[in-house]
Each structure stands twice: as C-alpha cells, then as structure tokens.
Design an enzyme around this catalytic site. Structure first.
Site, short mmCIF file in Angstrom:
data_model
loop_
_atom_site.label_atom_id
_atom_site.label_comp_id
_atom_site.label_asym_id
_atom_site.label_seq_id
_atom_site.Cartn_x
_atom_site.Cartn_y
_atom_site.Cartn_z
N GLY A 152 24.43 45.30 30.78
CA GLY A 152 24.74 43.88 30.63
C GLY A 152 25.47 43.48 29.38
N CYS B 164 48.55 41.00 51.13
CA CYS B 164 48.69 39.76 51.91
C CYS B 164 47.42 38.91 51.82
CB CYS B 164 48.99 40.10 53.35
SG CYS B 164 50.50 41.03 53.47
N GLU B 165 47.15 38.41 50.66
CA GLU B 165 45.99 37.55 50.40
C GLU B 165 46.38 36.62 49.27
OE1 GLU B 165 42.72 37.62 51.56
OE2 GLU B 165 42.68 39.53 52.63
N TYR C 207 34.44 48.77 36.47
CA TYR C 207 34.55 48.05 37.74
C TYR C 207 36.02 47.87 38.13
CZ TYR C 207 29.80 47.33 36.21
OH TYR C 207 28.53 47.56 35.74
#
Ligand code: LLP
Length: 446
Positions: free
Chosen positions: A243, A349-350, A378
């Site tokens: 974290g 395509c977004e 990530y």
C-alpha cells in the site's frame, strides 16, 4: 517541468534509463516496450529494509504488481520473500527460487487444488480471507496430518484515503474478515486442529501516501492480537500488507524512514514479527512504458498524439483515471514550445484508451518517442491482447548494460491457444479428414 523518477534522466537532451539512452533500446527492440531500472528496484527494496533494520521484517514483494521472472529472481536474490495470490504466482515464486518460508499467500478465492499445492511448497503463511476458507484449509491439513500457519486477514474498517477501486479495508469490501468474526474464530480455535493461528494480516489499500491509516490499522490489529492472546491464541506475526504510495505527479508520499519510524514502535510494543508486502513502492517508478507517436491528429477543437501503445498495454489510466507523467524522449527543455497541448491516446477502439489529457509536450511529429512513467507496477502484468494487439517486450537496464527480459509477442502467439477446426461446425468433414490422414500415417508405418 516534467517529473523524472529516480534513474530516468535527461542527458544531452535525450532520456536515459541509468546510463542507457532509451532510443538505443528502441532501435533494437521497437515499441511499445517496458524499460526497468535495476538500480531503482534494488534501491527501493534496500531502502525499506534499512528503514526497518531495527525490527527486521520479512519483506515479501507483491508478485501481482510485476511478475516478470527476471525481476522476481533479482529481488529474491536480494533476500525478498514473495506475496502471492494464485497457483500461477506460486509456480512463478518457486521457479524464481523463493524458499517456501518466505512465501505468503493471500486471495479471497483459493481453490482446494491451490491450497494443496501451496502446502506441498511449504509456504510460510496462508493469509486467510473467510471462515469458509479456514474450514477448508483445516480439513486439508488434518487429512495430510500437518499443522498449517495461518494469518487471519482482518478487515480493520479504515479508510485508506485512496482511489475507490484500490481501497480494500472498509466494511463493504470483499476482502478480509470483520472483527467480530475474527473474535469468534479465536474463541473457537481449539476446533481447528490443523491450524496454527500465528498471525494477523491486513491490506488496507494501495497508493496510500499518509502514515495515519496504517497507524490506525495497526492499533486495531493490536487490539485483535491482545484479544486473541486472552483467548489462548499465541499470535506472533503482523502482516501489514502493501500500500505504500509513490509519486506519479505531485503526491508527497511518506518516506520509508518516516513510515518505519511511525510503525516500528507499535510493532515492538505488540511483540510480534512484522511482514510487509510492498509492490508499487518497489517497482512502480522503476519502470516506464516507451511508445512511438504514429500520428499527430489535429481537429478544430483538439490536438491528439496517437501512439502505438494502448490501454491493452497499460490499463491504469483507462481503469482508474490514473495520472502518469508523459515525457518526450528527445527534447530540449529550454526550447520546448509549451503552447502545444496534446491528448495522448492509443489505437484501441475504446473512448477510454487515453493515457493523458492536455499535456504540454512541445512540437510532436510521427516517430517521436514518448516515455510514460510510473508504469513498473500494475503495467505489464495487466496487459492483454485486446484488439488483436501483441503484448509488449520488457527490458532491464543495469548501468550501461541492458537485456530483453520478456520478448515481444508474435502474431503466432495470438492464435496459439485457439482451436481453429471445430468438427461439429463443418458436418464432421474435418474429423473425417483427420481420420483419413491418421489411417494413411498408420499405413506408412507398415
Ligand atoms: N498485499 C495484498 C494482499 C494486496 O492485495 C496488494 C495489492 C499488495 C499487497 C500490494 O500493494 P501495493 O504495495 O502495490 O500497493 N491495480 C491497482 C492496484 C491493485 C492493488 C491490489 N492489491 C493499480 O494499478 O493501482
């Protein structure tokens, strides 16, 4: 004007990772490519270790943040343990040479098969997420006549003050076990002959920049540990999860030393051994995604830099609206025309396939290179083949040396796992044809 993390620096108007010019890597490997600094990775691990040197915690790097085998091996070589969340990560951890006694295993959905494999690997701890999981581990352990170390993942109900998708310890979260249930389990500890309740685990969220939520969580866990002791459970480990926040833009995260100074006295008072599971802190700013501008697209309203990396390569901006610093690989800071603003967008395509909005990047042209920072954690682990795109290569730099640590995927990789001939879709013709060739090859054997 740009934020350059640690070992990414401009030298003679061109971006370097340690002593290697980024363009040199691109000339051989192409784009998009993830580039990691060995020095940053190791420095961050050592910084955390030395900040806590008084209480010597077990630092388990969180494999989910970056699972590249070369990176796992180098951290294991530094003495790190590994925090895993699946049978796949267990496989990688063992392959990376991590001794079982340095592996801790979280996840809300461990399957019986995964639990058995982890037992075989003699891992240190299961971080248990529910009473149902505890029952299953207990029955497997009894069956195998072993006693298994367990840390109950306690949900302390603290607000980590971070993005809602990476907050994990509030009441409504799927993670962890609430205080009342932990108490009930402790009170009932004698009915788990296969379990040694040796720890409390927590992970309150990710990208946390202040010490206060950690302190509150440790206090609550401390009460839980005291309660356990009163009920006859000798809890002697506290796993504080990961974290620790990093700088993506202008955050002011706590320093490892500040964090250690705030936490260590509480741990000493509790008389437990500390376990940490950092991911982002170690690898986040050790990696950049390098991409090439394909087009500069100008409309009457906006200017776009269309690049050859997409949300399939680095999902964080699309998924969390995360900020990542974007920097032209070759530029002269003094001569940069800062009247030009760009949205940096990928080819997917977004509409969400946007890395950055309204950034001053100077005069961009096709083939110019951009570095997207903060991509080490990530990043590659969340990459996919969406839109038929090949997952990128990864490169590790050490001083003036560099090497590919994951090859770029090939077109063949795109169809590798698909079955192309489905017999019931072509009236069995395919099967008949297959039988014929089989017969032929049998004949040719005689
Ligand atoms: N331990 C546990 C049990 C975790 O669930 C996590 C992260 C970590 C340790 C490591 O946390 P870190 O030190 O990296 O904050 N994909 C998101 C982050 C998801 C974090 C999931 N759990 C992102 O890109 O921001």
């Amino acid at each position: 004007m740009f934020y350059y993390p640690h070992d990414f620096k401009m030298t003679r108007n061109t971006l370097h990772c340690e002593r290697v010019p980024i363009h040199q890597i691109v000339e051989e490997v192409g784009t998009p490519v993830y580039v990691y600094s060995y020095k940053t990775l190791v420095d961050h691990f050592r910084k955390l270790k030395s900040a806590f040197k008084k209480i010597k915690p077990l630092i388990c790097f969180s494999v989910k943040s970056n699972g590249n085998m070369a990176i796992l091996k180098l951290l294991v070589g530094e003495g790190a343990g590994l925090d895993i969340v699946s049978g796949g990560e267990l496989y990688k951890a063992v392959r990376a040479g991590c001794p079982g006694e340095r592996i801790v295993y979280a996840s809300v959905g461990k399957t019986p098969q995964e639990i058995k494999e982890a037992l075989k690997a003699k891992i240190f701890f299961f971080n248990v997420e529910s009473a149902a999981e505890l029952d299953l581990i207990n029955s497997i352990a009894v069956q195998k006549k072993v006693v298994v170390n367990v840390a109950l993942r306690f949900n302390p109900d603290v607000d980590a003050k971070t993005h809602k998708h990476i907050t994990t310890a509030v009441k409504s979260s799927k993670f962890g076990i609430d205080a009342k249930t932990v108490h009930e389990i402790f009170a009932n500890h004698a009915s788990y002959p296969g379990i040694r309740f040796s720890g409390i685990h927590m992970h309150i969220g990710s990208q946390i920049t202040q010490a206060a939520p950690f302190i509150e969580a440790v206090r609550k866990a401390g009460n839980m540990i005291e309660e356990g002791r009163k009920l006859g459970v000798a809890v002697d480990h506290l796993n504080l999860g990961g974290g620790l926040g990093i700088i993506y833009q202008n955050e002011e995260p706590q320093s490892p030393q500040g964090f250690a100074d705030a936490i260590s006295p509480l741990i000493e008072k509790l008389g437990v051994k500390l376990i940490l599971e950092p991911g982002r802190f170690i690898v986040g700013n050790a990696g950049a995604l390098i991409t090439k501008v394909i087009y500069v697209k100008e409309s009457h309203h906006k200017r776009f830099a269309v690049v050859d990396a997409g949300m399939n390569d680095l999902l964080r901006p699309a998924l969390y609206e995360a900020y990542h610093e974007v920097v032209p690989v070759n530029h002269n800071a003094k001569a940069l025309d800062d009247s030009l603003n760009y949205d940096v967008v990928g080819p997917v395509c977004e509409s969400a396939d946007v890395f950055a909005r309204d950034r001053k990047l100077g005069q961009l042209e096709s083939d110019h290179l951009l570095a997207i920072f903060g991509a080490g954690a990530y990043g590659s682990v969340m990459a996919s083949n969406y839109n038929g795109r090949l997952r990128p290569a990864e490169v590790l730099v050490k001083g003036n040396q560099w090497e590919v640590i994951r090859r770029r995927e090939s077109m063949k990789d795109l169809t590798r796992y698909d079955v192309e001939e489905v017999s019931f879709l072509d009236n069995g013709n395919h099967r008949k044809a297959k039988r014929k060739t089989a017969k032929k090859s049998v004949k040719s054997l005689h």
